[in-house]
Motif scaffolding. Structure first.
Motif, mmCIF file in Angstrom:
data_model
loop_
_atom_site.group_PDB
_atom_site.id
_atom_site.type_symbol
_atom_site.label_atom_id
_atom_site.label_comp_id
_atom_site.label_asym_id
_atom_site.label_seq_id
_atom_site.Cartn_x
_atom_site.Cartn_y
_atom_site.Cartn_z
ATOM 1 N N ARG A 1 -4.797 -6.458 9.147
ATOM 2 C CA ARG A 1 -4.011 -5.254 8.890
ATOM 3 C C ARG A 1 -4.732 -4.527 7.772
ATOM 4 N NH1 ARG A 1 -0.090 -3.921 4.258
ATOM 5 N NH2 ARG A 1 1.203 -2.259 5.108
ATOM 6 N N SER A 2 -5.181 -3.303 8.042
ATOM 7 C CA SER A 2 -6.086 -2.620 7.130
ATOM 8 C C SER A 2 -5.620 -1.200 6.845
ATOM 9 C CB SER A 2 -7.499 -2.564 7.720
ATOM 10 O OG SER A 2 -7.987 -3.862 7.993
ATOM 11 N N CYS A 3 -5.791 -0.778 5.610
ATOM 12 C CA CYS A 3 -5.588 0.632 5.294
ATOM 13 C C CYS A 3 -6.930 1.347 5.382
ATOM 14 C CB CYS A 3 -4.944 0.815 3.925
ATOM 15 S SG CYS A 3 -5.855 0.100 2.544
ATOM 16 N N ALA B 1 -5.201 5.826 11.868
ATOM 17 C CA ALA B 1 -4.241 4.724 11.855
ATOM 18 C C ALA B 1 -3.456 4.689 13.163
ATOM 19 C CB ALA B 1 -3.291 4.867 10.671
ATOM 20 N N GLU C 1 -6.497 10.241 7.934
ATOM 21 C CA GLU C 1 -6.114 8.833 7.789
ATOM 22 C C GLU C 1 -5.019 8.465 8.773
ATOM 23 O OE1 GLU C 1 -7.135 8.603 2.983
ATOM 24 O OE2 GLU C 1 -5.070 8.388 3.699
ATOM 25 N N ILE D 1 0.825 -1.210 0.000
ATOM 26 C CA ILE D 1 0.000 0.000 0.000
ATOM 27 C C ILE D 1 0.858 1.258 0.000
ATOM 28 C CG2 ILE D 1 -1.972 -1.115 1.097
ATOM 29 C CD1 ILE D 1 -1.096 0.080 3.741
ATOM 30 N N SER E 1 -2.060 2.662 7.670
ATOM 31 C CA SER E 1 -2.768 1.412 7.956
ATOM 32 C C SER E 1 -2.706 1.158 9.449
ATOM 33 C CB SER E 1 -2.137 0.234 7.196
ATOM 34 O OG SER E 1 -0.821 -0.013 7.654
ATOM 35 N N TYR E 2 -3.542 0.252 9.915
ATOM 36 C CA TYR E 2 -3.550 -0.102 11.329
ATOM 37 C C TYR E 2 -3.791 -1.596 11.466
ATOM 38 C CZ TYR E 2 -8.505 0.769 10.306
ATOM 39 O OH TYR E 2 -9.754 0.790 9.733
ATOM 40 N N HIS E 3 -3.407 -2.121 12.622
ATOM 41 C CA HIS E 3 -3.575 -3.535 12.942
ATOM 42 C C HIS E 3 -4.614 -3.629 14.063
ATOM 43 C CE1 HIS E 3 0.255 -4.838 10.880
ATOM 44 N NE2 HIS E 3 0.480 -3.539 11.036
#
Length: 295
Positions: free
Chosen positions: A173-175, A193, A189, A146, A151-153
């Motif tokens: 794990r997502s953006c 995050a 963002e 990405i 992003s975050y977990h």
């Protein structure tokens, strides 16, 4: 001899225990290469069978589970008995305790959960379902590329889900993409995050109580789902409570609503991802007619 490959065979959405970070939600893409003699169909292995046998074997072993490094010094206690697992993880920020059906956990050899340790574990599992003509297997785990996007977990559990999402400690794990008044906002963002980095997203309804463990405040979540009873104790600092279930639809709505409260007079459109290439969209707020577009 010939080699075939399958990129993006599956995505493993799971959580793992770490000595510093605690419980970490993760999403790793799986690619494979198979080398061997051609069978009577002129194939190394039929792609349809790969998707059924190999993907199924990989998903059943790790996907939507909590991965625990079995040889870690942080693992203070673990027990699997009568189809249930109990474990205690003592890490730098506090204590994690979980009681759950055994199917919700995988114990991996080694002191850490890494791409290397999980790859070695999966190689043995996949080898067992390959036909005899396959002589070489290459399995690669990788994160979604990405770039510099935030992003975050996160980890969570969905007690109402009729599949494996009901497990109390699995993650992603997502953006995230946030548009403020029609323009992409890296500021918002990055803020979200950071806010949800290595977080456990807990539903208020599932909160059983708050406790001190060695003078550190912890929260305990408990619920019963089709697979059985789930219970999780985790440091309060690593939790974020919401008043709904933590489906990605609700998470997108929550973020959008919070943004509208934190920046009134602006319109927000949120694309919240759940792992790789899937997610939900939500909108909230309204553009102040006195404000210029995109300000």
């Amino acid at each position: 001899m010939a080699t075939l490959f399958v990129d993006n065979l599956t995505v493993l959405d799971f959580s793992y225990l770490h000595g510093k970070r605690g419980m970490v939600g993760e999403s790793w893409i799986v690619d494979i290469e198979l080398t061997g003699d051609l069978d009577e169909q002129g194939m190394v292995f039929d792609f349809g069978h790969i998707k059924k046998a190999v993907k199924h074997a990989i998903d059943e072993s790790v996907d939507h589970k909590l991965a625990v490094p079995a040889d870690s010094d942080y693992l203070a206690a673990s027990q699997v008995r009568d189809g249930r697992v109990e474990l205690e993880w003592l890490y730098e920020a506090g204590t994690i305790r979980m009681k759950a059906p055994a199917c919700s956990t995988v114990f991996l050899p080694g002191s850490e959960v890494t791409k290397s340790t999980l790859t070695l574990y999966l190689l043995d599992i996949v080898q067992a379902v390959l036909p005899a003509n396959v002589s070489e297997l290459v399995l690669t785990l990788r994160e979604e590329d990405i770039g510099t996007a935030p992003s975050y977990h996160y980890s969570h559990g969905l007690k109402k889900h009729d599949g494996n999402c009901q497990r109390i400690a699995h993650g992603h794990r997502s953006c995230i993409q946030i548009f403020e008044n029609g323009r992409r906002s890296r500021y918002w963002e990055k803020l979200w995050a950071d806010r949800w980095e290595d977080i456990y997203l807990g539903t208020e309804e599932d909160l059983e109580g708050a406790y001190y463990v060695d003078e550190v405040p912890h929260l305990r979540f408990r619920y019963t789902a089709p697979q059985g009873m789930f219970e999780l104790l985790i440091p309060e600092d690593h939790c974020y409570l919401i008043d709904t279930d933590s489906t990605v639809e609700h998470l997108a709505e929550h973020i959008a609503r919070q943004l509208a409260l934190e920046a009134p007079g602006n319109h927000f459109r949120v694309r919240a991802f759940e792992g790789v290439a899937k997610g939900a969209i939500a909108e909230a707020g309204s553009l102040n007619p006195r404000s210029p577009q995109g300000s």
